[in-house]
Structures are given as structure tokens and as C-alpha cells.
Design an enzyme around this catalytic site. Structure first.
Site, mmCIF file in Angstrom:
data_model
loop_
_atom_site.group_PDB
_atom_site.id
_atom_site.type_symbol
_atom_site.label_atom_id
_atom_site.label_comp_id
_atom_site.label_asym_id
_atom_site.label_seq_id
_atom_site.Cartn_x
_atom_site.Cartn_y
_atom_site.Cartn_z
ATOM 1 N N ASP A 166 0.868 -1.160 0.000
ATOM 2 C CA ASP A 166 0.000 0.000 0.000
ATOM 3 C C ASP A 166 0.917 1.225 0.000
ATOM 4 O OD1 ASP A 166 -2.342 1.671 0.414
ATOM 5 O OD2 ASP A 166 -1.640 1.872 2.478
ATOM 6 N N ASP A 459 -1.674 -0.755 6.112
ATOM 7 C CA ASP A 459 -1.795 -0.190 7.461
ATOM 8 C C ASP A 459 -3.197 0.308 7.781
ATOM 9 O OD1 ASP A 459 -1.664 2.055 5.681
ATOM 10 O OD2 ASP A 459 -1.235 3.313 7.424
ATOM 11 N N ASP A 463 -7.152 -1.529 3.649
ATOM 12 C CA ASP A 463 -6.230 -2.580 3.196
ATOM 13 C C ASP A 463 -6.630 -3.960 3.711
ATOM 14 O OD1 ASP A 463 -4.560 -0.713 1.915
ATOM 15 O OD2 ASP A 463 -3.602 -0.225 3.820
#
Length: 586
Positions: A166, A459, A463
Site C-alpha cells: 500500500d 496499514d 487494506d
């Protein structure tokens, strides 16, 4: 207490605190919102406990299967040994000098059978994997890596083909920061350049500190840092040898401020010092009022703010264009004397962006050198995503991906497969690179393809679907609770270079497990024939049951000691690399 900061951290009403530390001043009331097993400390303890009792790795399951087969086979071998020796004794093929005093051939044969049963205990095989994994998990915890997935996570780490990152909060800090700035000042009077410098800096810092907008906070932080460092940007053509006096430290006060969503701030400030006005004429008053406009380009145009000179205008426009290509947010500062009706002057331009973590680029380079394919999956716009990707060295970018689609993209990466040619993770960098390039151009339907092992690092809550879909979900310490709960591995140091440590440690653990299995296999291969008396006719040496018991214990101890050698593991150094300059070509 958890984050380990070296200086006190101020708390305000409504702030979340973790455990008890030191309260410096005054009395405070704290509401307990999480108690018992819900507290941060308890959750960390639970993670460590789960690491010791989680799902078994495939290699551990293999050991169990071997043990299930091994035990009945050993029993059969012991019975066979007894029958063979008894048969030899019954046919008179055992010389009397082989037997001890008052010992018959039945007792002689029974000793061999018992020795086989004792020496072939599968303890060494049973301990080969869990001891190494337990020691490795403890080492990982000391190095800032919590492994929730136990042996399964360790083995999957050793087999990673693809890592998907990410962007926001993972590759980057997740907080906007001023990465570049330009300040402009009227050409006249030159002798007051330093005072203009101080005036503009103080006005911008004061106005921006009144807003909670992320960009305003970033600019306010930047101004504070610049003020502390006394490292302010003054145009070269304003340099002068004439000494100038600093403005009083409290000469600027905020009169009014209004925040316009989507545009910026409009404020009125009072300056208790009489510098020359922006038009160049002097004032005899001790207090001046200025209208301040801080925001995007449209906001400044609405108030007819222009650059001080044409040459500055051209350079400034080129700078803004480059900043936009790099995905930065633009903040402009306009100022005009409240007594004047004409438009003001643009005296500052700032580029604000989410900056990559300092170890992101070298971590990505190190992962590539190990033959791992790197991807970025983010919900951000393509320009910003590619700008960050250029800085950290990622070529494969999937931008504007919704949380639901992130999981689908992970599935796609898994279906793309991984060629057996990329098994060179522990080989030279050149071979790894050749392997990776060869895999990219192979037909995904080829018989040489297998399902790719994909690790996802995120995080945020958005996600979580991708983390759950991935083979190896990884989160960093600053992640949300949902992301942490969805992860098998947590990097408590919030540094991406811990990934290199994790992969290197997983290689060491799996290698140690294989060595333990090899030793257990060789031990049983040699010990069983000796205990069965295969070499007794030649050397007249028998492995008595009590000696066989000591040998069995020694084999188990040797496996444990072998696993403890993992404590010699040293955290690998990630070499520094020269990162590309900020921005992208058009």
C-alpha cells in the site's frame, strides 16, 4: 511508554493514552475505554502467545506425517530383528562366545530388539521443526517483528514471489509535508529584504497554525522548522551588505481568519512595526494591517494576487508545473496592505506531499535483488502514486483501486503465477534478476507456472480485504486495529527495512529446520542398523538398551542445540542507494 519517545508528549482533552507514564503537571482525569485483555499491552502479549501456538507450518505437518509412519515401521523392524536373531540362535548360528554368562540366545535377541525400539524414538524428528521455529520467533520479536502466524508465516515468507505495498502510511509516512518552497519579495526597497523575510514567515506560520487542515498543519510545521533553523530562502537579487535590524518577535498578531473549504484561508493580521508597504512607500504609523490569502491557485486568482515581477512569474509558473507533475499539492501565499484596494502580491509558493519513508527505496531495491516482484496497490490518483513509485523504485503501480478491488488485484497477482525459474532467492543478484525477467515474459498458462505466493503490506482499514486475501498479510506498528488483526506479521519498528530482516531470518529458520531433519534422518539411518546388531558379527559391539537410551536423548539434545544456533543470527545491513530526484518527466 509504547512508542518510546525521548521527550514528553503533550496530551489534550479527548486524546487517547496508553498505559501509565509520567504526568508532569496538574491533575488529570482519565476514562478507561479498554481494560483487561483489550489493552495494548495485553494484545501484544496475546500476539506473542499466538506465535507459539498457531497453525502448524506445512513442514511441521510433514514431520507429523513422517512420525505417524515411522513409529509402526520401527516396531515392525524391532519385531523383525528379534525374529531374525532368535532364528539364528535356534539354528545354532550364534556362537557361545557372543553370549554373556547365564544368557541365552532369546535374551540376547531381545536386547537387540529393545535397543532398536529405544534408539529409533522419533523425538529428534518431532523437535526438528518446532524448536527452530520457537527460537526464530523469539529472535524476530527482539528485532521488532511479531509473527502471529507461527511456522506457517515463516515458511510462506521463505517462499514469497510477490510483495504488494500500500502507499499511504506504508511506503510513505501518511502525513503531508512541505517538500519544496519559494519565497518572493518586492524588488524595492532592497535594504529591508531580511525584514520582509521575517514578516512573511511569521504571518504564514501564524495564519496556518489557526487551521486544523492537514495542509495547513504541514505548512505550519515547516514554518516552525525554518524559524528554528534560521534557514530562510531569500532571493539572491535581494542580497545586501547593509546591516538590517530584526523585527520584534511579537510584532504580528492575528485579527481575523476565515477558512473556505476547497480553497484556503483568508485572514487579517496586524503588524506592530512599520516596515515599508508592499508598494514601496513608507508609512509613519506604528501598526499596519495586512490581508492574507493562503490556498490554491484559484483562491489567489479570485483575489487578484500576482507575482512581484514578470521574471518571477515565469519561473514560478514553471516551478508549479513541475510540482503538479510530481503529484504535490500547491499552497500559495498572497499579501496586500489592507489600506490598498488593488490586488495583492504572491510572496510564497509551497509544495506539499506525502513523503516516502527514508528506508523505502533501499528496501525495495534489496527485495528486487532477491528475485521478488514488487507492486504498489493504492487508492490514490495515478500521478501521485507514480511520483512516489519513482522515488522508491517501483515500476508496477495499480492506482485508484477501491478497498474491494484491492483484494481482487491480490487474487490477480496470485493467479499470474510464479515460474520455477525464480527459485534463486538465495543465489546471486544477477541470477535473480535474470530469473525475474524470464518469468515476466513467460506464458501464464505454461506448465512451468505455479500459483504465486503474494505478501501484502498495509496499514489501514481499506487494506484489510487485501491483507485477508494475501498469502502473507503484513502490517506496520502504526496500522489500524483492523489491519493488525488481519495480519500474520507485524513490524513493530515501523521501518520497511525490517522486511529484509524478516526474509533473511525466515531463510535461516527454514535452513535450520532442514538441517535438523537431515541430522535426525542420518541419526536414525545409522543408529537403527547398529542397534539391530547388523555389524555385531564383524565388530562384536552391541548397543545395549541403556546406551541406546542415552543416544536417543543425545539426538534430541543435539537438535535443540542446533536450533539454538539461530541465536547467532545477525540482522542484515541494507545497502544505501542513490534515490531518484523528486518528480517525474512529463
Amino acid at each position: 511508554m509504547i512508542t518510546g519517545e525521548s521527550i514528553p508528549v503533550s496530551k489534550e482533552i479527548g486524546d487517547i493514552v496508553i498505559s501509565a507514564t509520567v504526568n508532569q503537571t496538574s491533575t488529570i482525569w482519565i476514562k478507561a475505554t479498554k481494560v483487561g485483555t483489550d489493552t495494548t499491552i495485553s494484545r501484544i502479549i496475546t500476539l506473542v502467545q499466538e506465535a507459539q501456538s498457531s497453525k502448524k507450518a506445512p513442514i511441521e505437518e510433514f514431520a507429523d506425517k513422517v512420525s505417524h509412519i515411522f513409529v509402526p515401521v520401527v516396531i515392525a523392524i524391532a519385531v523383525f530383528v528379534f525374529v531374525v536373531w532368535v532364528g539364528c540362535g535356534g539354528t545354532g548360528r550364534i556362537p557361545s562366545d557372543w553370549l554373556d554368562t547365564d544368557q541365552n540366545y532369546v535374551m540376547f535377541s531381545l536386547f537387540f530388539a529393545i535397543s532398536v525400539m529405544v534408539v529409533a524414538c522419533p523425538c529428534a524428528m518431532g523437535l526438528a521443526s518446532p524448536t527452530a521455529i520457537m527460537v526464530g520467533t523469539g529472535i524476530a520479536a527482539k528485532l521488532g517483528i511479531l509473527i502471529k502466524g507461527g511456522g506457517e508465516a515463516i515458511e510462506l515468507t521463505n517462499k514469497i514471489d510477490v510483495i504488494a505495498f500500500d502507499k499511504t502510511g506504508t511506503l510513505t509516512f501518511g502525513k503531508p509535508k512541505v517538500i519544496d518552497s519559494n519565497f518572493f519579495y518586492p524588488k524595492k526597497p532592497m535594504e529591508n529584504a531580511r525584514q520582509y523575510e521575517q514578516l512573511i514567515i511569521r504571518i504564514v506560520g501564524l495564519v496556518e497554525s489557526s487551521s486544523d487542515h492537514p495542509l495547513a498543519k504541514a505548512v505550519a510545521q515547516f514554518i516552525m522548522e525554518q524559524t528554528m533553523e534560521r534557514n530562510l530562502n531569500v532571493s539572491s537579487y535581494l542580497e545586501t551588505d547593509k546591516p538590517v535590524l530584526d523585527l520584534p518577535s511579537n510584532n504580528v498578531t492575528l485579527d481575523t481568519v476565515t477558512e473556505v473549504p476547497g480553497k484556503g484561508l483568508e485572514a487579517r493580521v496586524k503588524v506592530d512595526f512599520a516596515p515599508p508597504s508592499l508598494s514601496g512607500s513608507n508609512h509613519d504609523t506604528t501598526s499596519l494591517y495586512y490581508d492574507v490569502f493562503i490556498g490554491n491557485e484559484r483562491w489567489l486568482r479570485e483575489h487578484n494576487c500576482i507575482y512581484p515581477a514578470q521574471i518571477i512569474n515565469q519561473e514560478a509558473e514553471n516551478t508549479l508545473w513541475n510540482w503538479k507533475l510530481s503529484g504535490s499539492s500547491i499552497v500559495l501565499v498572497g499579501l496586500r496592505n489592507s489600506s490598498e484596494t488593488k490586488g495583492g502580491l504572491i510572496l510564497a509558493q509551497l509544495a506539499v506531499a506525502d513523503t516516502p519513508r527514508p528506508d523505502a527505496a533501499k528496501t525495495v531495491a534489496a527485495l528486487k535483488s532477491r528475485g521478488i516482484d514488487i507492486w504498489m496497490i493504492t487508492g490514490d490518483n495515478p500521478i501521485t502514486a507514480k511520483a512516489i513509485a519513482v522515488q522508491v523504485g517501483i515500476e508496477n503501480v495499480l492506482a485508484e483501486v477501491s478497498p474491494e478491488m484491492k483484494a481482487e488485484q491480490v487474487k490477480w497477482l496470485q493467479r499470474r503465477g510464479a515460474s520455477f525459474y525464480d527459485e534463486s532467492i538465495e543465489k546471486s543478484n544477477l541470477k535473480a534478476k535474470v530469473s525475474r525477467q524470464f518469468w515476466r515474459f513467460k506464458n501464464s498458462e505454461s506448465k512451468d507456472q505455479r500459483r504465486a505466493i503474494v505478501a501484502m503490506i498495509g496499514d489501514g482499514i481499506n487494506d484489510s480485504p487485501a491483507l485477508a486475501q494475501s498469502d502473507l498479510p503484513i502490517s506496520i506498528a502504526s496500522a489500524t486495529d483492523v489491519a493488525i488483526e488481519s495480519s500474520s506479521i507485524i513490524l513493530t519498528r515501523s521501518t520497511l527495512s525490517s522486511l529484509i530482516t524478516l526474509i533473511a531470518l525466515s531463510h535461516s529458520i527454514i535452513r535450520r529446520v532442514r538441517l535438523n531433519f537431515l541430522w535426525a534422518y542420518l541419526y536414525n539411518t545409522l543408529a537403527i542398523p547398529i542397534a539391530a546388531g547388523v555389524f555385531f558379527p564383524v565388530f562384536h559391539f552391541a548397543l545395549r538398551p541403556e546406551i541406546a537410551g542415552l543416544a536417543m536423548a543425545a539426538s534430541s539434545i543435539s537438535v535443540v542445540l542446533s536450533s539454538l544456533l539461530l541465536k547467532r543470527f545477525k540482522e542484515p545491513l541494507v545497502p544505501e542507494i542513490k534515490t531518484s530526484s523528486y518528480g517525474m518527466a512529463a
